[in-house]
Design an enzyme around this catalytic site. Structure first.
Site, mmCIF file in Angstrom:
data_model
loop_
_atom_site.group_PDB
_atom_site.id
_atom_site.type_symbol
_atom_site.label_atom_id
_atom_site.label_comp_id
_atom_site.label_asym_id
_atom_site.label_seq_id
_atom_site.Cartn_x
_atom_site.Cartn_y
_atom_site.Cartn_z
ATOM 1 N N LYS A 168 39.667 39.146 40.804
ATOM 2 C CA LYS A 168 40.132 39.518 42.141
ATOM 3 C C LYS A 168 39.921 38.362 43.106
ATOM 4 O O LYS A 168 38.902 37.684 43.060
ATOM 5 C CB LYS A 168 39.365 40.739 42.667
ATOM 6 C CG LYS A 168 39.616 42.021 41.916
ATOM 7 C CD LYS A 168 38.840 43.165 42.535
ATOM 8 C CE LYS A 168 39.039 44.458 41.783
ATOM 9 N NZ LYS A 168 38.217 45.540 42.332
ATOM 10 N N HIS A 208 33.698 54.323 48.778
ATOM 11 C CA HIS A 208 32.447 53.864 48.158
ATOM 12 C C HIS A 208 31.259 54.639 48.740
ATOM 13 O O HIS A 208 30.382 55.096 48.001
ATOM 14 C CB HIS A 208 32.201 52.369 48.442
ATOM 15 C CG HIS A 208 33.124 51.438 47.760
ATOM 16 N ND1 HIS A 208 33.790 50.451 48.443
ATOM 17 C CD2 HIS A 208 33.470 51.294 46.453
ATOM 18 C CE1 HIS A 208 34.517 49.743 47.592
ATOM 19 N NE2 HIS A 208 34.343 50.238 46.379
ATOM 20 N N SER A 214 39.488 48.845 48.117
ATOM 21 C CA SER A 214 39.175 47.567 48.755
ATOM 22 C C SER A 214 40.383 46.643 48.741
ATOM 23 O O SER A 214 40.610 45.890 49.692
ATOM 24 C CB SER A 214 37.998 46.892 48.041
ATOM 25 O OG SER A 214 36.822 47.619 48.227
ATOM 26 N N ARG A 269 39.269 57.614 41.410
ATOM 27 C CA ARG A 269 40.186 58.077 42.448
ATOM 28 C C ARG A 269 41.454 58.671 41.865
ATOM 29 O O ARG A 269 41.998 59.628 42.387
ATOM 30 C CB ARG A 269 40.581 56.920 43.385
ATOM 31 C CG ARG A 269 39.437 56.377 44.199
ATOM 32 C CD ARG A 269 39.843 55.108 44.931
ATOM 33 N NE ARG A 269 40.187 54.103 43.924
ATOM 34 C CZ ARG A 269 41.166 53.212 44.039
ATOM 35 N NH1 ARG A 269 41.890 53.162 45.116
ATOM 36 N NH2 ARG A 269 41.406 52.354 43.081
#
Length: 153
Positions: free
Chosen positions: A41, A17, A128, A90
């Site tokens: 999440k 990040h 994360s 990513r």
């Protein structure tokens, strides 16, 4: 004035990040880091803690503004006057996911342009979700998160 939004859950903030933020902040006059609460999440940190953690990481950079939000990201982007939305990519699967979101956002808010920033190769495996899993099993995450974030974990 060029205003961008980098939305995310940042639960917790990772070095990936930070890399995306540092590489994109110079492209805009103002960059908002929007701390959202992702209902899909299972969270680790409260939204308030994530805001504090991001402030510790980015200090007093006058170009960066950290703010929590609820609801549709495009509505929040409009409310802060953002004409751009930054998204980090990513992997190929990230691209497919982010492309679908960008297309939906464009349908909802055609005036807001999505900009994809590809992560540096060394950060492509950091997420994360993986950091939270390591933390749940009492593992050492210091190589994946900025040192300023560690006291919050």
């Amino acid at each position: 004035m060029k205003i961008a939004l980098f939305p995310g859950s940042f639960d917790p903030v990772t070095k990936a990040h930070v890399d995306i933020i540092k590489r994109s902040v110079g492209l805009f006059d103002k960059l908002y880091i929007g701390v959202g609460d992702n209902s899909s999440k299972k969270g680790l940190l409260s939204v308030a803690t994530r805001e504090q953690m991001l402030r510790a990481v980015f200090g007093e950079d006058p170009r960066i503004h950290i703010i929590a939000y609820e609801g549709l990201t495009v509505d929040f982007a409009r409310s802060i006057g953002a004409g751009y939305m930054i998204r980090g990519i990513r992997t190929v699967s990230d691209f497919e996911y982010e492309k679908a979101i960008a297309q939906m956002n464009h349908s909802l808010a055609p005036e807001i342009e999505s900009i994809f920033i590809v992560s540096k190769p060394g950060y492509s495996s950091i997420s994360s979700t993986i950091v939270r899993e390591i933390l749940r099993h009492n593992g050492d995450v210091s190589q994946f998160v900025p040192k300023e974030a560690l006291p919050f974990l």
